[in-house]
Structures are given as C-alpha cells and as structure tokens.
Motif scaffolding. Structure first.
Motif, PDB file in Angstrom:
ATOM      1  N   ASP A 108      -8.617 -25.535 -44.452  1.00  0.00           N
ATOM      2  CA  ASP A 108      -8.558 -26.280 -43.202  1.00  0.00           C
ATOM      3  C   ASP A 108      -7.617 -27.523 -43.244  1.00  0.00           C
ATOM      4  OD1 ASP A 108      -9.381 -26.539 -40.533  1.00  0.00           O
ATOM      5  OD2 ASP A 108     -10.322 -28.258 -41.168  1.00  0.00           O
ATOM      6  N   SER A 109      -7.597 -27.890 -44.642  1.00  0.00           N
ATOM      7  CA  SER A 109      -6.799 -28.973 -45.032  1.00  0.00           C
ATOM      8  C   SER A 109      -5.135 -28.793 -45.016  1.00  0.00           C
ATOM      9  CB  SER A 109      -7.429 -29.824 -46.478  1.00  0.00           C
ATOM     10  OG  SER A 109      -7.014 -28.905 -47.309  1.00  0.00           O
ATOM     11  N   ILE A 110      -4.856 -27.615 -45.149  1.00  0.00           N
ATOM     12  CA  ILE A 110      -3.665 -27.024 -45.243  1.00  0.00           C
ATOM     13  C   ILE A 110      -3.008 -27.171 -44.031  1.00  0.00           C
ATOM     14  CG2 ILE A 110      -1.972 -25.206 -45.845  1.00  0.00           C
ATOM     15  CD1 ILE A 110      -4.118 -24.308 -47.978  1.00  0.00           C
ATOM     16  N   PRO A 111      -1.944 -27.904 -43.627  1.00  0.00           N
ATOM     17  CA  PRO A 111      -1.330 -28.293 -42.193  1.00  0.00           C
ATOM     18  C   PRO A 111      -1.251 -26.950 -41.410  1.00  0.00           C
ATOM     19  CG  PRO A 111      -0.289 -29.680 -43.783  1.00  0.00           C
ATOM     20  CD  PRO A 111      -1.092 -28.764 -44.470  1.00  0.00           C
ATOM     21  N   ALA A 112      -0.814 -25.843 -41.814  1.00  0.00           N
ATOM     22  CA  ALA A 112      -0.518 -24.641 -41.149  1.00  0.00           C
ATOM     23  C   ALA A 112      -1.859 -24.256 -40.733  1.00  0.00           C
ATOM     24  CB  ALA A 112       0.379 -23.764 -41.886  1.00  0.00           C
ATOM     25  N   CYS A 113      -3.124 -24.168 -41.444  1.00  0.00           N
ATOM     26  CA  CYS A 113      -3.949 -23.658 -41.207  1.00  0.00           C
ATOM     27  C   CYS A 113      -5.201 -24.832 -40.559  1.00  0.00           C
ATOM     28  CB  CYS A 113      -4.787 -23.070 -42.217  1.00  0.00           C
ATOM     29  SG  CYS A 113      -3.663 -21.672 -43.120  1.00  0.00           S
ATOM     30  N   MET A 114      -4.806 -25.882 -40.195  1.00  0.00           N
ATOM     31  CA  MET A 114      -5.697 -26.975 -39.815  1.00  0.00           C
ATOM     32  C   MET A 114      -6.256 -26.194 -38.593  1.00  0.00           C
ATOM     33  SD  MET A 114      -4.780 -30.841 -39.181  1.00  0.00           S
ATOM     34  CE  MET A 114      -4.242 -30.933 -40.762  1.00  0.00           C
ATOM     35  N   GLY A 115      -7.645 -26.563 -38.386  1.00  0.00           N
ATOM     36  CA  GLY A 115      -8.391 -25.995 -37.207  1.00  0.00           C
ATOM     37  C   GLY A 115      -9.305 -24.678 -37.392  1.00  0.00           C
ATOM     38  N   ILE A 116      -8.977 -24.069 -38.517  1.00  0.00           N
ATOM     39  CA  ILE A 116      -9.480 -22.778 -38.889  1.00  0.00           C
ATOM     40  C   ILE A 116     -11.288 -23.051 -38.798  1.00  0.00           C
ATOM     41  CG2 ILE A 116      -9.132 -22.890 -41.385  1.00  0.00           C
ATOM     42  CD1 ILE A 116      -8.673 -19.760 -40.739  1.00  0.00           C
ATOM     43  N   ALA A 117     -11.570 -24.134 -39.465  1.00  0.00           N
ATOM     44  CA  ALA A 117     -12.976 -24.450 -39.536  1.00  0.00           C
ATOM     45  C   ALA A 117     -13.594 -24.374 -38.216  1.00  0.00           C
ATOM     46  CB  ALA A 117     -13.134 -25.585 -40.549  1.00  0.00           C
ATOM     47  N   SER A 118     -12.928 -25.071 -37.460  1.00  0.00           N
ATOM     48  CA  SER A 118     -13.439 -25.383 -36.048  1.00  0.00           C
ATOM     49  C   SER A 118     -13.368 -23.935 -35.204  1.00  0.00           C
ATOM     50  CB  SER A 118     -12.829 -26.718 -35.333  1.00  0.00           C
ATOM     51  OG  SER A 118     -11.388 -26.121 -34.905  1.00  0.00           O
ATOM     52  N   GLU A 137      -7.540  -6.667 -43.832  1.00  0.00           N
ATOM     53  CA  GLU A 137      -6.046  -7.276 -43.915  1.00  0.00           C
ATOM     54  C   GLU A 137      -5.204  -6.461 -42.932  1.00  0.00           C
ATOM     55  OE1 GLU A 137      -6.769  -3.540 -46.521  1.00  0.00           O
ATOM     56  OE2 GLU A 137      -7.741  -5.370 -46.040  1.00  0.00           O
ATOM     57  N   GLU A 138      -5.642  -5.315 -42.432  1.00  0.00           N
ATOM     58  CA  GLU A 138      -4.920  -4.643 -41.327  1.00  0.00           C
ATOM     59  C   GLU A 138      -5.589  -4.963 -39.982  1.00  0.00           C
ATOM     60  OE1 GLU A 138      -2.258  -2.816 -41.883  1.00  0.00           O
ATOM     61  OE2 GLU A 138      -2.320  -2.715 -43.977  1.00  0.00           O
ATOM     62  N   THR A 139      -6.569  -5.422 -39.711  1.00  0.00           N
ATOM     63  CA  THR A 139      -7.240  -5.936 -38.450  1.00  0.00           C
ATOM     64  C   THR A 139      -6.583  -7.386 -37.926  1.00  0.00           C
ATOM     65  OG1 THR A 139      -9.105  -4.994 -39.402  1.00  0.00           O
ATOM     66  CG2 THR A 139      -9.283  -6.379 -37.203  1.00  0.00           C
ATOM     67  N   PRO A 140      -6.160  -7.368 -36.795  1.00  0.00           N
ATOM     68  CA  PRO A 140      -5.792  -8.356 -36.141  1.00  0.00           C
ATOM     69  C   PRO A 140      -6.847  -9.632 -36.061  1.00  0.00           C
ATOM     70  CG  PRO A 140      -5.459  -6.601 -34.729  1.00  0.00           C
ATOM     71  CD  PRO A 140      -6.181  -6.291 -35.717  1.00  0.00           C
ATOM     72  N   LEU A 141      -6.420 -10.855 -36.654  1.00  0.00           N
ATOM     73  CA  LEU A 141      -7.344 -11.953 -36.629  1.00  0.00           C
ATOM     74  C   LEU A 141      -7.693 -12.460 -35.358  1.00  0.00           C
ATOM     75  CD1 LEU A 141      -5.055 -14.122 -39.350  1.00  0.00           C
ATOM     76  CD2 LEU A 141      -7.474 -13.276 -39.669  1.00  0.00           C
ATOM     77  N   GLU A 151       2.299 -14.113 -43.352  1.00  0.00           N
ATOM     78  CA  GLU A 151       1.903 -13.280 -44.082  1.00  0.00           C
ATOM     79  C   GLU A 151       1.308 -13.975 -45.470  1.00  0.00           C
ATOM     80  OE1 GLU A 151       0.937 -10.281 -43.746  1.00  0.00           O
ATOM     81  OE2 GLU A 151       1.739 -10.343 -41.844  1.00  0.00           O
ATOM     82  N   MET A 152       1.859 -15.317 -45.573  1.00  0.00           N
ATOM     83  CA  MET A 152       1.302 -15.978 -46.902  1.00  0.00           C
ATOM     84  C   MET A 152      -0.270 -16.485 -46.505  1.00  0.00           C
ATOM     85  SD  MET A 152       1.839 -16.731 -50.042  1.00  0.00           S
ATOM     86  CE  MET A 152       0.674 -17.708 -51.016  1.00  0.00           C
ATOM     87  N   GLN A 153       0.055 -17.143 -45.293  1.00  0.00           N
ATOM     88  CA  GLN A 153      -1.424 -17.670 -44.756  1.00  0.00           C
ATOM     89  C   GLN A 153      -2.388 -16.520 -44.633  1.00  0.00           C
ATOM     90  OE1 GLN A 153       0.579 -19.464 -41.372  1.00  0.00           O
ATOM     91  NE2 GLN A 153       1.460 -20.842 -42.734  1.00  0.00           N
ATOM     92  N   ARG A 154      -2.162 -15.240 -44.170  1.00  0.00           N
ATOM     93  CA  ARG A 154      -3.070 -14.395 -44.050  1.00  0.00           C
ATOM     94  C   ARG A 154      -3.654 -13.980 -45.189  1.00  0.00           C
ATOM     95  NH1 ARG A 154      -3.612 -10.269 -40.147  1.00  0.00           N
ATOM     96  NH2 ARG A 154      -1.327 -10.674 -39.372  1.00  0.00           N
ATOM     97  N   ILE A 155      -2.855 -13.913 -46.259  1.00  0.00           N
ATOM     98  CA  ILE A 155      -3.389 -13.607 -47.647  1.00  0.00           C
ATOM     99  C   ILE A 155      -4.292 -14.733 -47.923  1.00  0.00           C
ATOM    100  CG2 ILE A 155      -1.616 -14.466 -49.212  1.00  0.00           C
ATOM    101  CD1 ILE A 155      -2.031 -11.887 -51.083  1.00  0.00           C
ATOM    102  N   CYS A 156      -3.980 -15.784 -47.599  1.00  0.00           N
ATOM    103  CA  CYS A 156      -4.944 -17.060 -47.991  1.00  0.00           C
ATOM    104  C   CYS A 156      -6.450 -16.976 -47.297  1.00  0.00           C
ATOM    105  CB  CYS A 156      -4.208 -18.350 -47.531  1.00  0.00           C
ATOM    106  SG  CYS A 156      -2.983 -18.968 -48.877  1.00  0.00           S
TER     107      CYS A 156
END
Length: 801
Positions: A108-118, A137-141, A151-156
């Motif tokens: 959540d502290s990474i700018p591109a993923c901010m808000g994922i915790a909420s 990994e194949e299922t839509p988020l 794709e880099m953020q997905r693997i994170c």
C-alpha cells in the motif's frame, strides 16, 4: 548464474553466432536474446530455467526503465521490514494471516498500489473469492484493480497474498514481456547439441543423482556410425584417459570421460590438454581431427575448471518426473527374459507392479519437502534391481505361501531402509510397503488400488500384468500426480510451491549487485536506520546474579529453577551479541571501526532482512529478520514474567531454547514428588480445550504447555482428535497440551497416532542441533495412524512467520 551453481559458467565465445553483417544491429535484441536463452537452458537444471528467464526479463525491462525499484524491492522482500506500530487493523484475519497483511501494508505504500489496503476493507467478499481461486494469476483482480495494475504490480500482489503461485505468475510475466518461447524451455535434443558443436568444443553432461548419460552417447554414436571410447575416471585412470584423447585427436573418434568429479585433482591437466589442441590451427601437423569430440560428465563441483565449462557446451541430465514416467523407466529396465524368470508368474507380475509403484512413490514424494521426507534420500535403480531379484527368489523358494513379512523387512528395512537415517521416515517407508505387499495385491479376483486415499483411482494393478499390458496400463496414468496418490493432502502441494517460490526469490536477492541507485537511500543510511531501530527493540540483558538471588527463596521446583537459570544464560549470550554487533555495524559503516568478514556478513544479512548466522546459535529459526525479532521479544517477555511474578501455570513451550531440557525437568520434578525412578516414567498427552489464559490452577503432575502448531492435519476441538485440514491452511494452532508423566505406562491402544514434535519447520535440524523434540500420542479420529503417517503430520514449535 555461476553464483547459483558452480557448473553454470558460460561464455559468448562458445554460443552460436548466427547474427552477422548488416542484420546484426536489428536482430541483436530479439534473435540473439533467444539464442542465448536457448543455448544457456541446455546447461541449466529444470529448477533454474525459470529463474534464468525471469532474471533475463527483469534485466531487459530494467534497462528500459519498465521496472520501478520500489516494486522490484517488494517482489524480493515483501513486507519483511514493516513496522506494526502504525499498521492499520487487518480487516480479514480469518483468511489473511499476519504475514500476508504485512505484505499488503507494505504494498500500500507503493504509489502505484496505494489504496489496496482499504480495498480489502470495502470488498472483502470479492478479494476472498480471488484469493481462494485455483489460479489467481489468471483470475481478474477485484474491482477496477484489473485495469489499474501492470504485470509487475500483479506479480507483487500475488507475492503478497499467494506466495505458492509466484512461480506460475513469474512464468506468465516472462511470457507476456519476452514472448512465449522464453517461458517454454527447449526440449533436450542430443543430436542437435552435437550438431552445434565442433572438434574444439567439449560436450559436458552435468549429472543428477541416479542418471547416467552413457547410453545416450553410445546410441548417438551408433546412429552416426562413429566409434566412442569410454573411460570411467577414478584412481589410476589418468594415463588411460590421456591415451584415449590422443588417439581420438588423431583418428577422429569420440572420447567419453565419465565422472570427472572423481578426479578433480587431474582436471588442471585436462584443462591444459584441451587448451593445447584448441590453440592449434588446421594447417599444423598435429591439429585435432575434425570428427573428434570430447564428452565429459561430472556432478556439480566448485573445483571443476571454469575454463573447460566456459569453452564447452553444457547439458543437464535429470531423472524423469512424475509417477508415470518413473514407472515406465523401471519397466523399461526389465527385459522379456528377466520377466519370464519367475515360476510364480501371476504373483510376480502383480508384485513387480507394486514394487515399481513403491519405488516411484519414494522418489516423487521428495517434492513435498519436509511433508514428504525429513531427509531427501537418493534412492536409485540399484535399490529397485536388488529388490526385484529378491521378489523373484522368495516367490520361487516359497510357492505355497508368500512370505510377505520377510519380503517387507528386506525391502523396507534392509535395502531401501539402509539409506534411511530418520526414524519417522523409516516409519513412513514401512507403512508404504505394508500397504503394497499384502495378500490383496496378489489376488487376481480384486482390483488392487495402489492409492487407497484417491477415489476413482486410475492407479490399479492390471489383472493381465504381462510386460506389454503393464506398460499400457502405466501409460494411462495421469501426467500430473495428485497429492492423494501419495496419501498427502492438496495443501502439501501448496506448501511445496511456497518453498520453491521462496527459494526463487531468495536466489534473485542473492544475485543483485550490492549497490544503491542514485536518488535512493544509500546502503550506509539504510544500515544505520535499521540498526538504530533494532537497538531500540532489543531487550536489555538479564542480571543473572539478581535472578538467582530472587529465585533462591521461592518455592519453585529446583529442576525448574535450573531450567530458568540455563535459559537466562543462553539468552544473555544472544542479547549481548545483538547489542555488540548492532553497535559495531553502526560504527563500521561510519568508518570508525574495522569491518571484519564476520561483521560484513551481519551487515549484508540485515540488508536482506535475514537473520545473521552469528545470531542463530541460541535457537534455530527460519523466520525472516522482522518476525524473528518480534519472536525474540516475546521469548524474553515470557522469561521476565516468570522471574518477576511466579512459575507459569501454562508454559509457552516455543519460548525455550532447549524444550527437551524443560521436559526433562518436568520428569525430574514428578519423580522427586512421587518418590519413583525417573527412568520408569513416560508421557501421556491429554488435550485441554481451555484457553491458556484461562487456566487458573497448576497441573497436579507435569505441566500445561501451549503455543504448538499442527502441520499436515487440523485439530478437531469438538471430538478432540485429528481431522482433515482446511484448504490452504498449512498450519493450525493446537490447544493446550498437558505433558503428564506417568509410571509404567501401558502400550498405546489402537486409534493413537504418535505425532512427532519439531523445533521448527526444517525437520532434519542440523548436525549440531536436531529438530526433533518428542513424539506426542494423540487420537487419530476417523482415520488410522497410517493415514496421518502418509500425510507427514507433525507438530511444530515455530513456523516461518
């Protein structure tokens, strides 16, 4: 890659050069990359091919500024350095454990993923459905995250929540960014490898246990009408090998020097001879014949000459994977003449099928890591061949009544058991052989199921089990093995995949250059910050003399006081080491003290959020640095509470550095209290369903203990017995256990499983510190003890996190 395995030494001089002229610049980023990948994959073990592809992909993308450093660091370390003081509460503790929530908080502290915790607070149902999917990994988020992330953020995100799927997500990442051909290593083709070589290029087989490439080389030589001279290296074989090489260089024959790792002292001479003939031009009088080929085979060794590895073409040889492939391999070793030797034809055919299945089970079970075997044994074809002959002898000698007891003993105890060093592993091997060598297995009236835990099992001994029919039956087996075929739960696959993913990420971390990008926090600043935080967190040392003075007048049993004093002394050594090395690390990075190799090792480990070896002498653990530090604080707090208040009514067993010492003290206390010899005491293990915090009275005899975890099963609180684990729940907490000494205990009744207790998930432990503590007898429930033996069910005093 040379840091991954000593045999991974490559040189572009030896790789194919198919990009020339004016096309070179245009093709260099595509064709040459693929060519290097395919060439390198020949010499990599299967487990390292995805690692190489991922490293190649990440390096290329990093050079194009497509991999943000924060995201790459998260992929490597996850939430290892998160501080829980300011962490938001976990909204889904029933399915997101503390370690996964640490990862989400860090993400959540990474700018591109901010808000994922909420997002977890707002969409718990959608995230749980995604989390429990078989292929996340194949299922839509959930929500709009599918369209927001790269794709880099997905693997994170996968790394944060489903570590077991990181390998599959990494393969997808490579496929989408480099191309599908980089996610599918080329198949092994010895003829193609030979055609890409020349007379100056050694061809090197990197060996795996139980694999011999000699037959493949002979077969290729026959196909090409070429003579091959073979020399198995060993003591006194150097002159023979050199003579064969000289002959081959003149006549153009092939020379195969097998097992070079057995003559490493001679390898410099071989390196020198190879360099000599490679330096010769074609017009020189003793130039090597154009048809000459030098074949070598060796197990991985750091002493193998790097120059030979870089000059040659390397090929890995690995045993077949899967029950189906292993059984076919064993049946291919049996010729028609050998198959017809036994006079008890029907019994022999069915027991041979059982023996092949038994051998395949033992080989493939190793993939489950500690849930498979405590020690990964190298069973090989000689074990099978000896037992095959043994079956024939026993059947011919005793035609009327098959001596199953003798056969089981010689196969499981004497032959295969001769390699088994762990008592729990030996128990497992005996369970397997008892299931497979029995009257039902040789009865033609029954379809004998080789995998009794698998409903609609395809693993059936065919009634007409002649050689051809048996091979056809084996070919109908599934390509992918179900965990139930081994008697394992599906969770065992997940545990194995988590360990493989952790190994991949740890290797990536180890391969990174020890530099900090411009603009980021420097290495020195990071060390100073971490050391400062840790010094604030590390508890002060105990005043050992004050502890002894305070405990002396108390009524605690003397053996318990002794245990406390010993624990205080051990923890004091650790705490003193922590304070000294953390301070020295601060001074070292500031240039105020000399950085010794030991101090440098501590600094590098702390940077990678790992526990340095110098801090691991007090008690073993596999935890990363941050959870390890929290655990240490809890351990010291538990001892301090004992010192300041009173003898605990319920002991936190994982808090002891030597739990066996504590259990011995419990026995001594009971023996002195009841006036009996300690040698006559054994244990009972009643389960107490009362929470540890609610226990108000001391045990009348023995001690209550809590803090244990159960792996490979779940504890049924209602029925007080073992039961099936919940999917994706790899470990569950055990209730309070009463470690109760008893005198002249009767033999255990039926329905009891002797469950081993280990210090930590690495069940083998080390040579200096075995992990095994004690075997606790618990109720089996609906299944027998053999069922839980096949599951690898055990209790642990600590987990990974």
């Amino acid at each position: 890659m040379g840091r991954v395995d000593p045999m991974y030494q490559f040189s572009l001089d030896a790789s194919p050069k198919n990009i020339t002229g004016t096309e070179r610049c245009r093709q260099i980023n595509v064709a040459h990359t693929l060519s290097v990948y395919q060439y390198t994959c020949r010499g990599l073990f299967e487990r390292d091919k995805l690692l190489f592809a991922l490293q190649l992909c990440l390096r290329i993308m990093t050079s194009e500024n497509k991999v943000p450093k924060q995201e790459f660091d998260f992929l490597c370390y996850g939430g290892a350095g998160i501080e829980r003081a300011d962490q938001r509460p976990n909204p889904c503790p029933e399915w997101i454990d503390a370690g996964a929530w640490d990862n989400i908080t860090a993400l959540d502290s990474i700018p591109a993923c901010m808000g994922i915790a909420s997002a977890f607070e707002q969409g718990q149902r959608d995230w749980r459905a995604w989390f429990t999917s078989s292929e996340p990994e194949e299922t839509p988020l959930p929500g709009d995250w599918e369209n927001k992330v790269t794709e880099m953020q997905r693997i994170c995100i996968i790394r944060a929540l489903r570590l077991d799927r990181v390998l599959f997500c990494a393969s997808r990442f490579v496929r989408l960014n480099l191309g599908p051909q980089f996610a599918d290593p080329p198949p092994f083709d010895l003829r193609a490898i030979f055609q890409s070589s020349n007379h100056r290029t050694p061809l090197i087989f990197v060996l795996s246990p139980g694999v011999d490439p000699t037959a493949q080389v002979k077969s290729l030589a026959n196909d090409l009408s070429t003579n091959v001279d073979i020399c198995a290296l060993g003591q006194g074989q150097a002159p023979v090998a050199m003579s064969l090489m000289n002959l081959g260089l003149r006549s153009g024959s092939w020379v195969f020097l097998a097992n070079c790792h057995l003559m490493l002292s001679w390898m410099p001479e071989l390196e020198k001879r190879i360099a000599e003939y490679c330096a010769m031009t074609e017009d020189m009088p003793h130039a090597p014949h154009c048809d000459f080929r030098l074949w070598l085979s060796a197990s991985p060794s750091p002493k193998f000459p790097i120059a030979i590895l870089q000059r040659g073409i390397k090929m890995t040889t690995e045993p077949p994977r899967g029950l189906r492939a292993n059984m076919l391999k064993l049946y291919n070793l049996v010729g028609e003449e050998q198959f017809g030797r036994c006079q008890q034809r029907l019994k022999y055919q069915r027991l041979l099928f059982s023996l092949c299945w038994f051998h395949a089970l033992l080989l493939e079970r190793r993939k489950f890591k500690s849930l498979g075997f405590n020690v990964p044994y190298e069973f090989n074809e000689s074990d099978y061949s000896i037992c095959h002959d043994l079956v024939i002898v026993f059947l011919d000698e005793y035609p009327d009544e098959t001596p199953f007891d003798a056969m089981r003993y010689l196969i499981a105890e004497a032959n295969y058991g001769g390699r088994v060093t762990d008592a729990m592993d030996r128990r497992l091997v005996n369970v397997y052989i008892t299931q497979l060598f029995c009257e039902q297995a040789i009865s033609p009236q029954t379809e004998f199921n080789l995998a009794p835990q698998l409903s609609d099992s395809p693993y059936i001994i065919p009634n007409d089990a002649d050689l051809a029919s048996a091979k056809l039956a084996i070919k109908t087996f599934p390509q992918l093995d179900n965990a139930l075929a081994f008697g394992q739960h599906a969770n065992a696959d997940i545990a194995s995949q988590i360990e493989d993913s952790s190994t991949l990420l740890d290797t990536i971390v180890s391969l990174q250059p020890k530099v900090i990008d411009a603009g980021g926090e420097s290495k020195e600043q990071k060390i100073l910050r971490i050391c400062h935080l840790m010094q604030e967190e590390v508890p002060p040392s105990f005043d050992a003399a004050a502890v002894r003075r305070g405990m002396g007048p108390r009524a605690d049993p003397e053996p318990m006081k002794t245990v406390l004093y010993q624990e205080v002394d051990r923890y004091n050594i650790l705490l003193l080491t922590l304070h000294q090395t953390l301070k020295a690390s601060e001074l070292g990075v500031q240039g105020l003290v000399i950085v010794t190799p030991e101090l440098e090792e501590i600094i590098e480990a702390v940077l990678e959020f790992k526990v340095p070896r110098a801090w691991s002498t007090c008690y073993p653990s596999l935890k990363p640095l941050t959870p390890w530090m929290r655990d240490l604080v809890c351990r010291i707090s538990a001892l301090q509470k004992w010192i300041n208040e009173a003898l605990p009514r319920c002991f936190w067993l994982p808090g002891f550095t030597y739990p066996t010492g504590f259990l011995t003290a419990v026995l001594q206390t009971s023996a002195r209290k009841n006036g009996i010899a300690i040698d006559s005491l054994s244990w009972e293990f009643p389960i107490i369903n009362t929470p540890a915090t609610s226990i108000a009275q001391y045990a009348k005899d023995g001690s209550y203990c809590h803090g244990l975890f159960l792996e490979g099963a779940r504890w049924d609180l209602d029925n007080s017995c073992l039961t099936e684990p919940i999917p994706m729940e790899l470990c569950c907490s055990m209730p309070v256990i009463h470690f109760k000494p008893v005198d002249n205990k009767k033999k255990s009744i039926k329905g009891i499983y002797s469950c081993p207790l280990y210090l930590y998930p690495l069940r083998t432990g080390s040579r200096e510190r075995p992990s095994f503590v004690i075997s606790c007898e618990v109720r089996c429930g609906a299944q027998g003890s053999e069922y839980w033996t096949c599951r690898g069910t055990a209790m642990l005093l600590s987990t990974m996190h």
